[in-house]
Design a protein around this motif. Structure first.
Motif, PDB file in Angstrom:
ATOM      1  N   ASN A 195       0.812  -1.223   0.000  1.00 32.39           N
ATOM      2  CA  ASN A 195       0.000   0.000   0.000  1.00 32.39           C
ATOM      3  C   ASN A 195       0.839   1.264   0.000  1.00 32.39           C
ATOM      4  N   LYS A 196       2.160   1.103  -0.182  1.00 35.39           N
ATOM      5  CA  LYS A 196       3.084   2.237  -0.271  1.00 35.39           C
ATOM      6  C   LYS A 196       2.942   3.186   0.921  1.00 35.39           C
ATOM      7  N   LEU A 197       2.843   2.607   2.107  1.00 35.72           N
ATOM      8  CA  LEU A 197       2.705   3.407   3.315  1.00 35.72           C
ATOM      9  C   LEU A 197       4.046   3.986   3.744  1.00 35.72           C
ATOM     10  N   LYS A 198       4.009   5.057   4.497  1.00 36.03           N
ATOM     11  CA  LYS A 198       5.220   5.636   5.063  1.00 36.03           C
ATOM     12  C   LYS A 198       5.565   4.933   6.376  1.00 36.03           C
ATOM     13  N   ILE A 199       6.792   5.109   6.823  1.00 34.72           N
ATOM     14  CA  ILE A 199       7.244   4.449   8.041  1.00 34.72           C
ATOM     15  C   ILE A 199       6.445   4.923   9.254  1.00 34.72           C
ATOM     16  N   ALA A 243       5.171   3.258  12.948  1.00 30.64           N
ATOM     17  CA  ALA A 243       5.546   3.897  14.201  1.00 30.64           C
ATOM     18  C   ALA A 243       4.322   4.290  15.020  1.00 30.64           C
ATOM     19  N   ALA A 244       3.224   4.638  14.341  1.00 29.98           N
ATOM     20  CA  ALA A 244       2.002   5.048  15.036  1.00 29.98           C
ATOM     21  C   ALA A 244       1.180   3.870  15.544  1.00 29.98           C
ATOM     22  N   LYS A 274       7.531  -2.281  15.485  1.00 34.52           N
ATOM     23  CA  LYS A 274       7.267  -0.903  15.925  1.00 34.52           C
ATOM     24  C   LYS A 274       8.549  -0.231  16.412  1.00 34.52           C
ATOM     25  N   ARG A 275       9.361  -0.969  17.156  1.00 31.98           N
ATOM     26  CA  ARG A 275      10.608  -0.396  17.653  1.00 31.98           C
ATOM     27  C   ARG A 275      11.579  -0.088  16.513  1.00 31.98           C
TER      28      ARG A 275
END
Length: 492
Positions: A441-445, A449-450, A463-464
């Motif tokens: 889905n071409k998501l950002k990092i 993190a959220a 997540k870390r």
């Protein structure tokens, strides 16, 4: 070749066709050649959306994954894990014991897993869904007609989903000795005295570790570097564990000759020879395309069928998916291909297959998983724009609690977007799914993190790792520190 065939009755080839009143000449909307993962996906989807579907399968319904690959290998690995657990309990206050291993019973567990899943892929189920199932091999006679046994099938659209078979290289002497491949090893019911595995890829190393944990001495003979397609830093974690458990791995040892004598089977390499009781060939796979008579249909092919990004062949009526189309040889890719071509086949709408979001996993212990670009590939493609985020398993509380601290995750970032992720460690095959979602889905990092991961889970590792992207930007940034101090002076 002299491959061993010890197939049991549970897997007897069924060449039963449709009822005898089926006409010799058949016209159909969609003809699917091959009832593996990809072919079954197409047959199911097309039939449920109203198309007349004919499915050819000359061997076993369910294809390689169900009968010879994914399912049996993971079932044997599960048996091996139980045996291994009995010897490794000391750190947890559990006295280790030498397990009494019944190799034949472990193989019966394998066959039981296959038999349990088989009805989902069965001829009866698909006939119940309205699919015309013909248990014959097919070959093209012209650009839209395929012969299969007594049947001549003319179709509007044809899907080649014939999968792949074990590749057995022409090693001198190999044809004169008994050997196994993944298609026959699961029917071996007597434990080997010493198993030699030629091939240090995922199949070879999975089987090597499983057999070692079942009490069998194992030597792996690999002509190059084991797990060469994966990140070498992470592959080293897996290889270290296998060697620690007693798997002998000979790297850079190309098999030059095979012979058999009174002591057993010997694989000769430039650096020496190794002798064992049984030989497993696991050096790769080849697409099943030779018997299709593709030239008659105007279909180009080499080692696999030639396709474009839309999975269409040089014959506009014919598509090829899964292993038959070359590229990644994974069951989930065949299923993805099957879902992709439903749109053009049924509705005439364009669709293209991607590869940048395809994950894969090697089910050794620890596991090894990858999606997108490795670190080396990312640096080659993006140069200095690449940032590599790292987080070790030994800093994860769940991994510490369970004593599974061997492992590492690496995430490759370009301008805030992940372009690849590599994981070695416990449940890596499960953890890679999150990063496959991110890349698909071409998501950002920031999306990872959220995320709030439940505590304590191995999922916190992802997540870390994502948090490492922001740490230098927030905690090592003098401007941020000045702003914070200024705001603190103004806060009431």
């Amino acid at each position: 070749m002299n491959a061993i065939d010890t197939t049991k009755d549970i897997f007897t080839k069924d060449r039963t066709a449709r009822p005898t009143d089926t006409p010799q000449d058949i016209k159909t909307d969609v003809l699917v050649i091959g009832a593996g993962s990809g072919g079954l996906s197409v047959a199911y989807g097309a039939s449920q959306m109203g198309a007349d579907v004919t499915l050819l399968e000359g061997h076993r319904m369910g294809g390689d994954c169900l009968n010879f690959g994914c399912v049996p290998s993971k079932a044997l690995i599960a048996a091996a894990k139980h045996a291994h657990a009995m010897t490794t309990g000391a750190p947890f206050g559990v006295t280790p014991v030498d397990p009494k291993i019944d190799y034949a019973e472990a193989k019966r567990h394998v066959h039981g897993a296959i038999a349990t899943i088989a009805p989902v892929d069965s001829q009866e189920r698909f006939e119940g869904l309205g699919v015309r199932v013909i248990r014959e091999y097919g070959r093209f006679v012209d650009d839209r007609t395929v012969e299969a046994g007594p049947y001549r099938i003319r179709a509007r659209r044809i899907v080649i989903a014939t999968g792949s078979s074990p590749f057995v290289p022409p090693i001198p002497g190999l044809a004169d000795v008994p050997y196994y491949t993944n298609e026959t090893i699961f029917d071996l019911m007597e434990a080997p005295d010493h198993l030699i595995v030629v091939g240090g890829g995922p199949i070879g190393l999975e089987m090597a570790q499983a057999h070692r944990r079942l009490g069998i001495p194992v030597t792996v003979v690999e002509g190059g570097a084991p797990l060469a397609k994966d990140d070498p830093e992470l592959a080293a974690i897996v290889l270290a564990r296998l060697k620690e458990e007693g798997v002998e791995i000979l790297s850079g040892a190309r098999a030059e000759r095979v012979s058999q004598g009174e002591d057993g089977i010997t694989v000769h390499t430039a650096s020496g020879a190794v002798t064992g009781s049984h030989l497993l060939m696991a050096v790769g796979r080849k697409a099943n395309v030779e018997s299709l008579n593709l030239d008659a249909a105007g279909i180009d092919y080499d080692r696999a069928v030639t396709v474009g990004a839309d999975l269409r062949t040089t014959n506009r009526r014919v598509y090829a998916i899964g292993d038959a189309a070359g590229g990644f040889q994974f069951t989930h890719v065949a299923g993805y291909h099957g879902a992709t071509i439903i749109r053009p086949i049924l509705f005439g709408l364009p669709a293209r297959a991607r590869t940048d979001h395809i994950p894969w996993a090697t089910y050794t212990d620890p596991e090894l998983a990858q999606v997108g670009l490795t670190e080396a590939q990312a640096r080659e493609k993006h140069g200095d724009a690449v940032e590599v985020l790292r987080f070790p398993y030994h800093e994860n509380d769940r991994a510490i609690a369970e004593g599974k601290t061997e492992g590492l995750i690496k995430v490759m970032i370009v301008k805030g977007r992940p372009v690849g992720a590599s994981i070695a460690g416990a449940q890596a095959g499960e953890l890679i799914g999150l990063w496959a979602l991110v890349l698909a889905n071409k998501l950002k990092i920031g999306a990872v993190a959220a995320m709030v991961a439940p505590y304590p889970t191995l999922g916190e590792i992802s997540k870390r790792a994502a948090g490492q992207y922001y740490a230098p930007r927030l905690f090592e940034n003098d401007t941020v520190k000045r702003v914070v101090r200024a705001v603190q002076r103004w806060l009431p």
